[in-house]
Design an enzyme around this catalytic site. Structure first.
Site, PDB file in Angstrom:
ATOM      1  CG  HIS A   1      -0.522   0.256   2.520  1.00 37.22           C
ATOM      2  ND1 HIS A   1      -0.508   1.506   3.075  1.00 37.22           N
ATOM      3  CD2 HIS A   1      -0.057  -0.570   3.491  1.00 37.22           C
ATOM      4  CE1 HIS A   1      -0.067   1.435   4.328  1.00 37.22           C
ATOM      5  NE2 HIS A   1       0.215   0.194   4.608  1.00 37.22           N
TER       6      HIS A   1
ATOM      7  CG  ASP B   1       2.313   1.193   8.164  1.00 34.36           C
ATOM      8  OD1 ASP B   1       2.046   0.876   6.997  1.00 34.36           O
ATOM      9  OD2 ASP B   1       1.511   1.055   9.105  1.00 34.36           O
TER      10      ASP B   1
ATOM     11  CD  GLU C   1      -2.902  -1.475   5.156  1.00 41.00           C
ATOM     12  OE1 GLU C   1      -2.733  -2.509   5.823  1.00 41.00           O
ATOM     13  OE2 GLU C   1      -2.668  -0.337   5.634  1.00 41.00           O
ATOM     14  CD  GLU C   2      -1.926   2.443   7.559  1.00 39.84           C
ATOM     15  OE1 GLU C   2      -2.603   1.871   8.416  1.00 39.84           O
ATOM     16  OE2 GLU C   2      -0.681   2.356   7.492  1.00 39.84           O
TER      17      GLU C   2
ATOM     18  CG  ASP D   1       1.775  -2.794   5.367  1.00 38.63           C
ATOM     19  OD1 ASP D   1       2.320  -1.697   5.498  1.00 38.63           O
ATOM     20  OD2 ASP D   1       0.582  -2.991   5.660  1.00 38.63           O
TER      21      ASP D   1
ATOM     22  CG  HIS E   1      -0.380   3.757  12.302  1.00 46.29           C
ATOM     23  ND1 HIS E   1      -1.477   2.971  12.514  1.00 46.29           N
ATOM     24  CD2 HIS E   1       0.245   3.230  11.232  1.00 46.29           C
ATOM     25  CE1 HIS E   1      -1.514   1.994  11.601  1.00 46.29           C
ATOM     26  NE2 HIS E   1      -0.473   2.135  10.825  1.00 46.29           N
TER      27      HIS E   1
HETATM   28 ZN   LIG Z   1       0.757  -0.528   6.502  1.00 44.55          ZN
END
Ligand SMILES: [Zn+2]
Length: 689
Positions: free
Chosen positions: A336, A346, A383-384, A412, A492
């Protein structure tokens, strides 16, 4: 060495060993590093201009490498976004405790300040609520039950829970709070899990600083994956069909918000003297006494007002190298692109790895090389939020994928440590192990295979963690997810950025390089070996293990009052073992004949081999309960794999049986045992047909 047919547009014969060497030798950390740098210069949340911009950039790289059918695929999906003054966490009563949370992280880049997206939970419920604050540890259903058993009433409260622990998926923490009667939920980053109690924090170390906030989705992926308003069909532009937002199982019904440790500290301090003083398992790493709070705790105001976009365009970027033998059959590689902030780990690490593979395969193709089967590359959007881009893509071509999807390889978070991990369908194990023998472990003076063996590593199950879900669980395309894991990091958060990666995540990008090698070699094996290297004997061995695990589960949950007859599954696993043994036996015969003829393969043998490969790849599709699916979550069709209902990041094997047990429906569970056994047995027959 054998050669099959005429290879390449220049009819040149490519020695597979030379191809492998070419690919491994070309992989270059400076390209990976430069791409990571570019990918992390601005935030790129799904559906925003930033992510569309990066999508166009990726599209350019695909074109530049000479991929074919390069295209941006659009879906219009339900997303939401935080508003500047739309969120608030504050103690409003009693007045002497009055206080308001800062909410936002500090700027990760101060001079000049670089814009950062507001902190929030993706697909969270818009709401404006107040209630007494109650701390509920990790927010598992058991944690809520434990408090209820102590007489703490959650009704009308705002639950405060910490990330990670016994309930890893944030969405299920919020769902548990909702079911317990809370009107809102705050999830905070406790320093015991990912912060200063683990080690030095960014910028002095790899861990989450006190102002760091973990964004993330609270969509209930294990119940509905993809666009929650189009479960089971694609959200194509112009599609008028839409599921109602009210009543979808994919969304929680109470507002939630993520919080930094420094803000949570104030909330927890205000609980002192309310409810119960907590010990051991409920105590986190903040320097204070942990109290539960109760109905008479300080009152917290939680506001979460968001922009709701019912049809927000998102874009997957696609491209391929068409195969020469079975061009309709595909090995798909995906990662992603959207990130909650700058996204170096990420998903930037995964994207940088995939782009390097595209570059190297482009170079190979420019020399006239072509694989036997088509290689597809995909950069997924959204995706998130809920694996949306990949799930909509799969739903849009579900019949093609069930017929022609040979394998799906996912990356990922590619490299945040030195612990190599693979999760996926067990039939990949032999080919993975073979490939690991050719790649050095950057942290140790040995191959990844040696480390794999020494640590008794095995292919783990697939939960709901990334874009393989729709491929494995809905299309039946055998899937594998690869990564180098490590300790906690500013997941994140805007501190997951280029400087974090170059200082702590993977300085030198050697783990990125090693994973690129593994992935590239796997692509070659899967797309270009005359015989598709998936192995159902290994699959059968794993399935026997799954039946044993299920047996333990039945005993634990049945508590001697209930039991299940698992013999049909044991028998089916044995049938598979025998069928697979016979099936793969033919491969040895094929090799002997072809090698015996100096590498020449007759047309008759080639036809048999192609049919053999197709039946092997079809096996996982045959394990789908296509017309049924799991009761109450019909999107999930595979009889062996689904995200666990109440811990979505983990896998549930034989999910239909487990769901029924969890529901206390033992008769249904026995029916699900029989159904899984029947489907498995009939798949074995088709394998040998
Ligand atoms: Zn991810």
């Amino acid at each position: 060495m054998f050669s099959v047919g005429q290879r390449g547009s220049s009819n040149e014969l490519f020695d597979p060993e030379q191809v492998r060497n070419f690919v491994q030798n070309r992989i270059n950390t400076s390209y990976i590093r430069d791409n990571t740098d570019y990918l992390t210069r601005f935030d790129h949340v799904a559906g925003t201009e930033g992510n569309l911009f990066l999508g166009k950039w990726v599209e350019g790289i695909f074109r530049g490498a000479g991929l074919e059918n390069v295209d941006m695929e659009q879906f219009d999906v339900y997303l939401n976004y935080p508003k500047k003054n739309g969120r608030r966490v504050a103690i409003v009563e009693p007045l002497e405790h009055a206080w308001e949370a800062l909410l936002e992280e500090d700027y990760a880049y101060k001079v000049p300040p670089r814009e950062q997206p507001f902190v929030f939970h993706g697909l969270s419920k818009t709401g404006n609520v107040s209630g007494p604050l109650i701390y509920v540890n990790y927010g598992s259903r058991k944690d809520f039950q434990d408090l209820a058993d102590k007489g703490v009433n959650m009704t009308g409260s705002v639950a405060l829970v910490r990330y990670y622990g016994t309930q890893t998926e944030p969405a299920l923490k919020v769902k548990a709070a909702e079911l317990a009667g809370a009107v809102g939920c705050i999830i905070y980053s406790d320093p015991a899990e990912d912060g200063v109690r683990q080690g030095k924090v960014y910028p002095n170390g790899r861990f989450m600083p006190g102002d760091g906030v973990q964004r993330g989705t609270v969509a209930l992926t294990s119940w509905v994956a993809g666009d929650v308003l189009s479960s089971g069909f694609p959200s194509l532009p112009g599609e008028s069909k839409r599921d109602p937002k009210e009543g979808t199982l994919g969304l929680v019904q109470i507002p939630s918000i993520p919080l930094a440790a420094r803000d949570a500290q104030k909330l927890l301090e205000a609980l002192k003297g309310h409810g119960y003083k907590l010990h051991k398992d409920w105590v986190g790493g903040l320097d204070l006494e942990y109290w539960s709070g109760d109905q008479f705790s300080p009152v917290v105001h939680l506001m979460n007002d968001q922009d709701e976009e019912e049809r927000q365009p998102i874009y997957n970027v696609l491209g391929k190298i068409t195969g020469i033998e079975q061009s309709e059959k595909s090995v798909i590689v995906g990662n992603h692109r959207d990130a909650w902030c700058f996204g170096a780990a990420d998903p930037g690490s995964g994207t940088a790895i995939m782009l390097e593979i595209v570059r190297v395969f482009g170079a190979l193709k420019s020399r006239g090389w072509r694989p036997l089967r088509t290689i597809e590359f995909a950069s997924w959007d959204a995706e998130e939020y809920n694996l949306i881009g990949s799930t909509e893509h799969v739903e849009a071509r579900i019949d093609d994928l069930r017929r022609d999807g040979f394998a799906y390889l996912n990356v990922d978070v590619g490299a945040v440590g030195d612990d190599f991990q693979a999760a996926g369908c067990p039939s990949f194990e032999p080919v993975l192990v073979k490939v690991l023998g050719r790649v050095g472990d950057p942290a140790r003076n040995k191959t990844l295979y040696s480390v794999w063996k020494e640590t008794n590593n095995r292919i783990r199950g697939l939960g709901a963690g990334s874009d393989y879900v729709a491929f494995q669980d809905m299309a039946g395309t055998s899937s594998l997810d690869l990564s180098f894991n490590g300790p906690a990091y500013p997941y994140h958060s805007c501190y997951d950025n280029f400087e974090w990666m170059t200082n702590f995540g993977d300085p030198g990008f050697q783990h990125h390089k090693a994973l690129t090698e593994v992935l590239a070699l796997l692509i070659l094996e899967l797309a270009d070996s005359p015989i598709l290297p998936l192995n159902n004997e290994i699959y059968a061995t794993y399935i026997r293990g799954y039946v044993e695990e299920l047996d333990h589960y039945v005993r634990a949950k049945g508590k001697e009052k209930h039991t299940l007859d698992l013999k049909p599954l044991q028998n089916a696993a044995n049938v598979l073992h025998q069928a697979a043994n016979q099936f793969h036996g033919w491969e040895k015969a094929w090799r002997e004949v072809v090698i015996g003829q100096g590498g020449f393969e007759s047309n008759a043998m080639a036809i048999k081999r192609i049919s053999h490969n197709t039946r092997l790849a079809d096996f996982d599709t045959e394990l789908l309960d296509i017309d049924g699916g799991l009761p109450d979550r019909e999107q999930y069709k595979h009889i062996l794999f689904a995200p666990a209902l109440w811990s979505g990041y983990d896998e549930a094997t034989f999910p239909g049986v487990r769901d029924a047990i969890d529901d206390g429906k033992w008769e249904l569970a026995q029916q699900q045992v029989q159904k899984a056994a029947d489907i498995l047995t009939s798949a074995c027959k088709k394998l040998l047909h």
